[in-house]
Design a protein around this motif. Sequence first.
Motif, PDB file in Angstrom:
ATOM      1  N   THR A   1     -38.865  53.971  23.423  1.00  0.00           N
ATOM      2  CA  THR A   1     -38.743  53.589  21.904  1.00  0.00           C
ATOM      3  C   THR A   1     -37.332  53.955  21.194  1.00  0.00           C
ATOM      4  OG1 THR A   1     -40.993  54.777  21.647  1.00  0.00           O
ATOM      5  CG2 THR A   1     -39.501  54.520  19.794  1.00  0.00           C
ATOM      6  N   THR A   2     -36.809  52.939  20.489  1.00  0.00           N
ATOM      7  CA  THR A   2     -35.609  53.049  19.856  1.00  0.00           C
ATOM      8  C   THR A   2     -35.683  52.924  18.485  1.00  0.00           C
ATOM      9  OG1 THR A   2     -35.432  50.712  20.187  1.00  0.00           O
ATOM     10  CG2 THR A   2     -34.537  52.009  22.002  1.00  0.00           C
ATOM     11  N   LEU A   3     -34.451  53.361  17.899  1.00  0.00           N
ATOM     12  CA  LEU A   3     -34.413  53.432  16.217  1.00  0.00           C
ATOM     13  C   LEU A   3     -32.994  53.096  15.828  1.00  0.00           C
ATOM     14  CD1 LEU A   3     -35.439  54.074  13.380  1.00  0.00           C
ATOM     15  CD2 LEU A   3     -34.854  56.169  13.893  1.00  0.00           C
ATOM     16  N   THR A   4     -32.926  52.082  14.988  1.00  0.00           N
ATOM     17  CA  THR A   4     -31.693  51.664  14.532  1.00  0.00           C
ATOM     18  C   THR A   4     -31.945  51.506  12.997  1.00  0.00           C
ATOM     19  OG1 THR A   4     -31.104  50.279  16.224  1.00  0.00           O
ATOM     20  CG2 THR A   4     -30.093  49.828  14.466  1.00  0.00           C
ATOM     21  N   VAL A   5     -30.730  51.879  12.474  1.00  0.00           N
ATOM     22  CA  VAL A   5     -30.698  51.847  10.643  1.00  0.00           C
ATOM     23  C   VAL A   5     -29.383  51.091  10.228  1.00  0.00           C
ATOM     24  CG1 VAL A   5     -30.512  53.228   8.646  1.00  0.00           C
ATOM     25  CG2 VAL A   5     -31.554  54.204  10.786  1.00  0.00           C
ATOM     26  N   ARG A   6     -29.730  50.000   9.344  1.00  0.00           N
ATOM     27  CA  ARG A   6     -28.678  49.080   8.881  1.00  0.00           C
ATOM     28  C   ARG A   6     -28.914  49.030   7.495  1.00  0.00           C
ATOM     29  NH1 ARG A   6     -27.126  45.367  13.308  1.00  0.00           N
ATOM     30  NH2 ARG A   6     -28.500  45.360  15.133  1.00  0.00           N
ATOM     31  N   ASN A   7     -27.875  48.355   6.867  1.00  0.00           N
ATOM     32  CA  ASN A   7     -27.880  48.271   5.352  1.00  0.00           C
ATOM     33  C   ASN A   7     -28.232  46.763   5.102  1.00  0.00           C
ATOM     34  OD1 ASN A   7     -25.577  46.676   5.907  1.00  0.00           O
ATOM     35  ND2 ASN A   7     -24.145  48.267   5.413  1.00  0.00           N
TER      36      ASN A   7
ATOM     37  N   LEU B   1     -43.409  55.989  14.194  1.00  0.00           N
ATOM     38  CA  LEU B   1     -42.957  55.005  15.566  1.00  0.00           C
ATOM     39  C   LEU B   1     -44.205  55.599  16.562  1.00  0.00           C
ATOM     40  CD1 LEU B   1     -39.157  55.629  15.688  1.00  0.00           C
ATOM     41  CD2 LEU B   1     -40.532  54.113  14.169  1.00  0.00           C
ATOM     42  N   SER B   2     -44.254  54.365  17.450  1.00  0.00           N
ATOM     43  CA  SER B   2     -45.302  54.571  18.550  1.00  0.00           C
ATOM     44  C   SER B   2     -44.460  54.189  19.837  1.00  0.00           C
ATOM     45  CB  SER B   2     -46.309  53.423  18.489  1.00  0.00           C
ATOM     46  OG  SER B   2     -47.074  53.779  17.127  1.00  0.00           O
ATOM     47  N   PRO B   3     -45.052  54.654  20.948  1.00  0.00           N
ATOM     48  CA  PRO B   3     -44.238  54.328  22.205  1.00  0.00           C
ATOM     49  C   PRO B   3     -43.894  52.925  22.312  1.00  0.00           C
ATOM     50  CG  PRO B   3     -46.135  55.904  22.623  1.00  0.00           C
ATOM     51  CD  PRO B   3     -46.377  55.392  21.387  1.00  0.00           C
ATOM     52  N   ASN B   4     -42.429  52.698  22.829  1.00  0.00           N
ATOM     53  CA  ASN B   4     -42.094  51.209  22.959  1.00  0.00           C
ATOM     54  C   ASN B   4     -41.728  50.460  21.651  1.00  0.00           C
ATOM     55  OD1 ASN B   4     -42.645  51.469  25.921  1.00  0.00           O
ATOM     56  ND2 ASN B   4     -44.724  50.982  25.546  1.00  0.00           N
ATOM     57  N   ASP B   5     -41.773  51.063  20.626  1.00  0.00           N
ATOM     58  CA  ASP B   5     -41.467  50.435  19.390  1.00  0.00           C
ATOM     59  C   ASP B   5     -39.793  50.219  19.383  1.00  0.00           C
ATOM     60  OD1 ASP B   5     -43.807  50.542  18.259  1.00  0.00           O
ATOM     61  OD2 ASP B   5     -43.328  51.880  16.513  1.00  0.00           O
ATOM     62  N   ARG B   6     -39.576  49.031  18.913  1.00  0.00           N
ATOM     63  CA  ARG B   6     -38.133  48.807  18.731  1.00  0.00           C
ATOM     64  C   ARG B   6     -37.805  48.795  17.191  1.00  0.00           C
ATOM     65  NH1 ARG B   6     -38.506  49.710  23.357  1.00  0.00           N
ATOM     66  NH2 ARG B   6     -37.458  48.360  25.075  1.00  0.00           N
ATOM     67  N   ALA B   7     -37.619  50.046  16.647  1.00  0.00           N
ATOM     68  CA  ALA B   7     -37.736  50.114  15.262  1.00  0.00           C
ATOM     69  C   ALA B   7     -36.467  49.999  14.552  1.00  0.00           C
ATOM     70  CB  ALA B   7     -38.321  51.299  14.743  1.00  0.00           C
ATOM     71  N   GLU B   8     -36.431  49.177  13.604  1.00  0.00           N
ATOM     72  CA  GLU B   8     -35.134  48.892  12.922  1.00  0.00           C
ATOM     73  C   GLU B   8     -35.330  49.056  11.278  1.00  0.00           C
ATOM     74  OE1 GLU B   8     -32.521  45.108  11.746  1.00  0.00           O
ATOM     75  OE2 GLU B   8     -32.317  45.737  13.738  1.00  0.00           O
ATOM     76  N   LEU B   9     -34.883  50.158  10.691  1.00  0.00           N
ATOM     77  CA  LEU B   9     -35.033  50.399   9.303  1.00  0.00           C
ATOM     78  C   LEU B   9     -33.734  49.905   8.511  1.00  0.00           C
ATOM     79  CD1 LEU B   9     -35.987  52.119   6.942  1.00  0.00           C
ATOM     80  CD2 LEU B   9     -34.666  53.981   7.882  1.00  0.00           C
ATOM     81  N   GLN B  10     -33.874  49.045   7.550  1.00  0.00           N
ATOM     82  CA  GLN B  10     -33.048  48.435   6.773  1.00  0.00           C
ATOM     83  C   GLN B  10     -33.046  49.062   5.411  1.00  0.00           C
ATOM     84  OE1 GLN B  10     -33.240  44.029   6.410  1.00  0.00           O
ATOM     85  NE2 GLN B  10     -30.973  43.897   5.964  1.00  0.00           N
ATOM     86  N   LEU B  11     -32.031  49.445   4.802  1.00  0.00           N
ATOM     87  CA  LEU B  11     -32.073  49.947   3.522  1.00  0.00           C
ATOM     88  C   LEU B  11     -31.297  48.851   2.826  1.00  0.00           C
ATOM     89  CD1 LEU B  11     -30.293  53.492   4.188  1.00  0.00           C
ATOM     90  CD2 LEU B  11     -32.680  52.762   4.461  1.00  0.00           C
ATOM     91  N   LEU B  12     -32.161  48.657   1.490  1.00  0.00           N
ATOM     92  CA  LEU B  12     -31.937  47.741   0.440  1.00  0.00           C
ATOM     93  C   LEU B  12     -31.558  48.194  -0.727  1.00  0.00           C
ATOM     94  CD1 LEU B  12     -34.814  45.240   1.274  1.00  0.00           C
ATOM     95  CD2 LEU B  12     -32.538  45.126   2.195  1.00  0.00           C
ATOM     96  N   PRO B  13     -30.926  47.337  -1.565  1.00  0.00           N
ATOM     97  CA  PRO B  13     -30.380  48.180  -3.042  1.00  0.00           C
ATOM     98  C   PRO B  13     -31.546  48.762  -3.705  1.00  0.00           C
ATOM     99  CG  PRO B  13     -29.391  45.963  -2.583  1.00  0.00           C
ATOM    100  CD  PRO B  13     -30.483  46.199  -1.593  1.00  0.00           C
TER     101      PRO B  13
END
Length: 265
Positions: A55-61, A122-134
């Motif tokens: 499982t991985t987690l990334t945050v972008r704008n 988040l669940s096992p093996n998720d490739r989560a990407e959180l994108q923050l918007l205005p």
Amino acid sequence: MLAHFTNKTAHQSEQFHTAKYRPYGFPQIRKRLLPPLCLAIVYLFLNACHSRSETTLTVRNSAQEHIDFEYAILHLPYSPSDSLSTPQYLVAATQTIPLEIAEPTFIAVRTKQKLQDYLLLLSPNDRAELQLLPLGYTVNGSLQSMRICELNQIFKNFNDSLQLLKRNFEWTYTSELAYNRRQEILRSYDTLVAHTRLCLMRFIAQEPLSKANLLALQTHHNGNDYFFTTPRDRIFAREIASRIVNSYNDTLLAVKIVREYTDER
């Protein structure tokens, strides 16, 4: 001649049944299949062990740029009014962090750019990407976190409709119409609550064992009122929470909800 044909046919039939049911040549076949089978079992075992840490987690704008963030693993979703439940945040050491989780797990994320917490599931093996918007945020690569987004939209619709009711009441308020107008607003409010309850029940029915359902069950309106208030609603809520208790290891929130819906009000 007929007897000879009959005997021959019977002999062929016996050979057919013998070939079909007798394990002839199985030791030779087993010798050929055993090594590849052993390798396949070892591969599946190693892959199963490795899946716990995928499982991985990334945050972008909004510009798709990586953002530094902090995260916390939650057993009970944090309430800003409850200082005792404040989560312990960890600084993400890399742009994409691995998380060792064995079942769907609540994760809180915060950044310096936004003064709020973002709740993921988040669940096992998720490739989560959180994108923050205005305005708001989106989540990709995590179906359960996307369910939370869907749930947030239900509550947003409720709050928007509630604000509209309040504005209509304020715009038309006069002392002569106060009582009648108040009764009309209360009826509209009850209708709004009933509609939102129905939306929540449909949301839960889509995936009864999802931990996201616990957020739907514990949400309040008008102070301390649950959306599920009738005896029948409370039985429904207890059943859903109890099934989740029996399905996972991390069940503190589910146990809390079962207890709250069991207590007499």
